[in-house]
Scaffold this motif. Structure first.
Motif: not given
Length: 410
Positions: A135-159
């Motif tokens: 979980s500490g190595r997540v660098f981006g996400c595309i999702d349509h569920h409730d925000e869990e605030d587990k993915v960094p807000r700044d993902c650089g070049d990733e979505p």
């Protein structure tokens, strides 16, 4: 520069080879993974995003994005709706990359976390055993569920896209649309235009399937958004161009919908685990099963109701659940006669307390009406069980699970 484009099938073969040779890779492996329910939206969104990011990513390195289905290979057999989608894309279930292709997750065998990067689709929090390790190595996400605030807000070049919409696949298409257009132009100049058109059509078939299923062919007004409609229009263009004839959208939808409902040969346990998600709030575990048949169908899988609940209790204990929830969604025609039922079972004091709160807070908003005069309800020996018909059919697990989780925390 992105890697030279190949067909979807060749891409999956290369990605699987790269994973199997993980110990020989000098740079981290980049995975694109859907949620642990591994429904059509998760499986297809992972494949489409991984493919398009591999051949369009602006990063200076040639990154191969590996689409990982979040289930063992054997469990693909529990998803008959995949077959018509894969066949239209010249694929077989064996082409997909699953948890069975990962090395064992033991300390000595697993891929070290620092040797991985993870992009999430159809969820924005990596759960389960993978979440404990990576979980500490997540660098981006595309999702349509409730925000869990587990993915960094700044993902650089990733979505990093989290927005309520009918299908996650629609968000993937929206995010990748310009890059896909550019890729097709670039590919067409390097290979035959016909070959490129076929590749685009195959990819579009995979992207289109979950949009149609999740929105009931765009007929479910409560779930369908403008972005879903635009995604279908965009994908239809690729399919018509590559297949040389207009898309039979309704026919494709019904083909997948009929396959999805072909579960008569599955056992009760297989039906429960086919589309299953689990959450933890503190020490309280919630499991939610979604089934595409009604409760009468599930009850028919055992000789007696006592046997049915014995199987459900064993299923729950195996997963250490305080709350087991079964949500049914079904339609006789695949159209506007869509119905839902909801069964909840509190199996210990914490589960019982949470479900009583859930009933008090959510009964009205979900339009819950007692199922068959309360014949499945029970309060006995520290457990609490209730079953309802859910009249507010626009509320799927995407909405009901957060309600249940909220009742577990207060």
């Amino acid at each position: 520069m992105p890697l030279p484009r190949v067909s979807l099938r060749s891409f999956l073969s290369s990605a699987k080879t790269a994973l199997h040779n993980a110990n020989q890779q000098s740079s981290p492996l980049t995975f694109v993974i859907g949620n642990e329910a591994a429904d059509l939206d998760s499986l297809c969104s992972a494949v489409v995003l991984a493919y398009l990011r591999t051949y369009t990513s602006p990063t200076p390195t040639n990154t191969l994005y590996i689409p990982l289905s979040n289930i063992p290979h054997a469990d693909l057999a529990l998803r008959p709706e995949l077959l018509p989608v894969l066949s239209r894309a010249n694929l077989k279930p064996s082409d997909l990359i699953t948890l069975s292709d990962l090395p064992p997750l033991t300390q000595s065998s697993r891929i070290p976390p620092e040797k991985t990067r993870w992009i999430l689709v159809d969820h924005n929090s990596l759960l389960g055993e993978l979440g404990k390790i990576y979980s500490g190595r997540v660098f981006g996400c595309i999702d349509h569920h409730d925000e869990e605030d587990k993915v960094p807000r700044d993902c650089g070049d990733e979505p990093r896209v989290v927005r309520k919409i009918g299908s996650c696949s629609s968000l993937v298409v929206e995010y990748c649309r310009d890059a896909w257009d550019a890729l097709s132009v670039r590919s067409g100049s390097k290979s035959s235009d016909k070959e490129t058109a076929i590749w685009d059509a195959e990819l579009a078939r995979v992207a289109l399937a979950p949009v149609l299923i999740d929105t009931s062919n765009l007929e479910n007004e409560a779930k369908t958004t403008t972005a879903d409609i635009e995604a279908v229009k965009y994908l239809e263009k690729w399919i018509s161009a590559g297949e040389g004839e207009a898309l039979d959208q309704k026919g494709y939808y019904r083909e997948i919908w009929m396959a999805e409902g072909d579960v008569e040969g599955m056992s009760l346990v297989d039906l429960l685990r086919k589309d299953y998600k689990q959450w933890s709030e503190g020490e309280t575990n919630l499991g939610v099963c979604v089934v595409v048949k009604d409760l009468d169908f599930l009850l028919s899988k055992t000789e007696t109701r006592e046997e049915f609940f014995d199987n459900l209790r064993k299923f729950s204990r195996k997963r250490d659940l305080s709350i087991c929830c079964v949500m049914t969604r079904f339609s006789d025609t695949g159209g506007n006669d869509f119905q839902r039922e909801l069964l909840v079972w509190g199996l210990d004091d914490k589960g019982v307390e949470a479900l009583k709160k859930f009933e008090a807070e959510s009964c009205g908003s979900l339009g819950l009406e007692t199922w068959e005069e309360g014949s499945l309800d029970a309060v006995d020996g520290g457990m609490w069980r209730k079953c309802w018909r859910q009249k507010r059919i626009e509320h799927s697990r995407k909405q009901v699970a957060p309600m249940l989780r909220s009742s577990m925390t207060g």
